[in-house]
Design a protein around this motif. Sequence first.
Motif, short mmCIF file in Angstrom:
data_model
loop_
_atom_site.label_atom_id
_atom_site.label_comp_id
_atom_site.label_asym_id
_atom_site.label_seq_id
_atom_site.Cartn_x
_atom_site.Cartn_y
_atom_site.Cartn_z
N LEU A 53 -4.26 -1.05 -14.02
CA LEU A 53 -3.05 -0.67 -15.13
C LEU A 53 -3.24 0.87 -15.33
CD1 LEU A 53 -2.77 -3.41 -17.68
CD2 LEU A 53 -1.27 -3.27 -15.37
N GLU A 54 -4.40 1.15 -15.02
CA GLU A 54 -4.81 2.62 -15.32
C GLU A 54 -4.85 3.66 -14.10
OE1 GLU A 54 -8.49 2.75 -17.26
OE2 GLU A 54 -8.14 1.30 -18.61
N ILE A 55 -4.44 3.14 -12.89
CA ILE A 55 -4.21 3.93 -11.76
C ILE A 55 -3.13 4.95 -11.94
CG2 ILE A 55 -4.17 3.81 -9.34
CD1 ILE A 55 -5.69 1.11 -9.27
N SER A 56 -3.42 6.15 -11.41
CA SER A 56 -2.31 6.99 -11.53
C SER A 56 -1.39 6.76 -10.28
CB SER A 56 -2.81 8.55 -11.39
OG SER A 56 -3.55 8.90 -10.12
N LYS A 57 -0.16 7.44 -10.45
CA LYS A 57 0.90 7.26 -9.26
C LYS A 57 0.31 7.97 -8.17
CE LYS A 57 5.33 7.87 -10.34
NZ LYS A 57 6.51 8.38 -10.70
N LYS A 58 -0.14 9.18 -8.27
CA LYS A 58 -1.18 9.85 -7.14
C LYS A 58 -1.93 8.88 -6.26
CE LYS A 58 -4.25 13.74 -6.04
NZ LYS A 58 -4.88 14.99 -6.56
N SER A 59 -2.86 8.34 -7.19
CA SER A 59 -4.07 7.70 -6.73
C SER A 59 -3.41 6.19 -5.86
CB SER A 59 -4.89 7.03 -7.76
OG SER A 59 -5.65 7.91 -8.03
N TRP A 60 -2.21 5.81 -6.41
CA TRP A 60 -1.55 4.89 -5.69
C TRP A 60 -0.97 4.93 -4.31
CZ3 TRP A 60 -1.76 -0.23 -6.13
CH2 TRP A 60 -1.85 -0.87 -7.25
N ILE A 61 -0.45 6.27 -4.38
CA ILE A 61 0.01 6.66 -3.08
C ILE A 61 -1.06 6.73 -2.13
CG2 ILE A 61 1.04 8.63 -1.99
CD1 ILE A 61 2.74 9.29 -4.40
N GLY A 99 -7.88 8.92 -2.97
CA GLY A 99 -7.39 8.23 -3.65
C GLY A 99 -8.25 7.38 -4.75
N ILE A 100 -9.49 7.62 -4.56
CA ILE A 100 -10.53 6.79 -5.42
C ILE A 100 -10.97 7.65 -6.52
CG2 ILE A 100 -11.26 5.00 -3.47
CD1 ILE A 100 -13.50 6.66 -3.06
N GLU A 101 -10.37 8.89 -6.63
CA GLU A 101 -10.88 9.87 -7.72
C GLU A 101 -10.42 8.97 -9.05
OE1 GLU A 101 -9.34 13.51 -6.95
OE2 GLU A 101 -10.61 14.23 -5.43
N GLY A 102 -11.40 8.78 -9.74
CA GLY A 102 -10.93 8.21 -11.14
C GLY A 102 -10.42 6.68 -11.01
N VAL A 103 -11.00 6.10 -9.64
CA VAL A 103 -10.53 4.63 -9.89
C VAL A 103 -11.92 4.13 -9.19
CG1 VAL A 103 -9.39 2.86 -8.53
CG2 VAL A 103 -8.03 5.23 -8.84
N ASP A 104 -12.25 2.93 -9.82
CA ASP A 104 -13.44 1.85 -9.34
C ASP A 104 -13.41 1.78 -7.97
OD1 ASP A 104 -15.78 0.26 -10.33
OD2 ASP A 104 -14.52 -0.98 -8.98
N SER A 105 -14.37 2.08 -7.31
CA SER A 105 -14.59 1.99 -5.91
C SER A 105 -14.26 0.48 -5.28
CB SER A 105 -15.65 2.21 -5.18
OG SER A 105 -16.83 1.67 -5.72
N ASN A 106 -14.88 -0.67 -6.01
CA ASN A 106 -14.32 -1.88 -5.82
C ASN A 106 -12.91 -2.15 -5.87
OD1 ASN A 106 -17.23 -2.77 -5.19
ND2 ASN A 106 -17.40 -2.89 -7.26
N LEU A 107 -12.55 -1.66 -6.72
CA LEU A 107 -10.90 -2.00 -7.16
C LEU A 107 -10.12 -1.31 -6.24
CD1 LEU A 107 -8.47 -3.07 -8.68
CD2 LEU A 107 -8.70 -1.08 -10.22
N GLY A 108 -10.58 0.01 -5.72
CA GLY A 108 -9.79 0.77 -4.80
C GLY A 108 -10.02 0.06 -3.35
N THR A 109 -11.08 -0.39 -3.08
CA THR A 109 -11.18 -1.06 -1.65
C THR A 109 -10.45 -2.37 -1.78
OG1 THR A 109 -13.50 -0.34 -1.51
CG2 THR A 109 -13.03 -2.36 -0.35
N ALA A 110 -10.31 -3.25 -2.84
CA ALA A 110 -9.39 -4.59 -2.62
C ALA A 110 -7.96 -3.84 -2.51
CB ALA A 110 -9.74 -4.82 -4.28
N ILE A 111 -7.54 -3.05 -2.97
CA ILE A 111 -5.80 -2.60 -3.20
C ILE A 111 -5.83 -2.19 -1.62
CG2 ILE A 111 -4.14 -0.91 -3.84
CD1 ILE A 111 -5.60 -0.73 -6.52
#
Length: 278
Positions: free
Chosen positions: A48-56, A163-175
Amino acid sequence: IFAALTSILAKVGINGVNSTLATAIRTVVVLVMAWGMVFVTNTQSGILEISKKSWIFLILSGIATGASWLCYFKALQLGDVNKVVPIDKSSTILTILLALIFLQEGLSLGKGVGIVLIGVGTMLMITRKGMANQEKSSDGSWFIYAVFSAVFASLTAILGKAGIEGVDSNLGTAIRTTVVLVMAWFMVFVTGEQKKVRTVEKIELLFICLSGLATGASWLCYYRALQEGPASVVVPIDKLSMLITIAFSYIVFHEKLTKKAAFGVVLITAGTILLAMM
């Protein structure tokens, strides 16, 4: 290490299975493993805390990863492991150049020398070993797929880093894996390969699943490293998996290197180590 195991296990698993279908099945295993790690580390709330930029960037990275996988395993099915892997690993060169342009990581003399060594070594490794080993890939299509695999792999690293700046690496990998899953199965249905799922032999399914586990482990380690360190250093170290892959391909598939190819391995290794030390 896990990336090397992925190549060998996948080569065995896709022996009689369409590479696109095998990639889709493998991705299911990776997805379960990736999201499993997210819940084990209790980082799912971070979505829920992932920014729009990171999502893209995460989605774009997933698309690039999916394209790289589809090309890589198709090349692996058509050609020798010892030829496909070096080309795929040459994505290091493009990654460093892209990191220089988009991530401002810099390019020193040492990195320049490393790039040249990897480039020359790759060329030496993909020269013909003899017609006997080229029968199944004489049309050269494996080479085209391997090149595209390298290009998309480079984009994966750069987009993944952003994309993983500010995002947990495990969560980023899962997405990212979720995006790859959708893309892989979309290609399966487009090509009509979904009808062959039930015809996959149990032993081949086992190796495909094992390669998926190895891939998941590799990704979790890779993107954690990418989050912690510079892409221009992490990527070269990851590419050293080529040495383990070559060793396994000799033991499992009896794919031998010529003296020229062996010298190419030495150059690639030297260039990779040089890049990692910069």
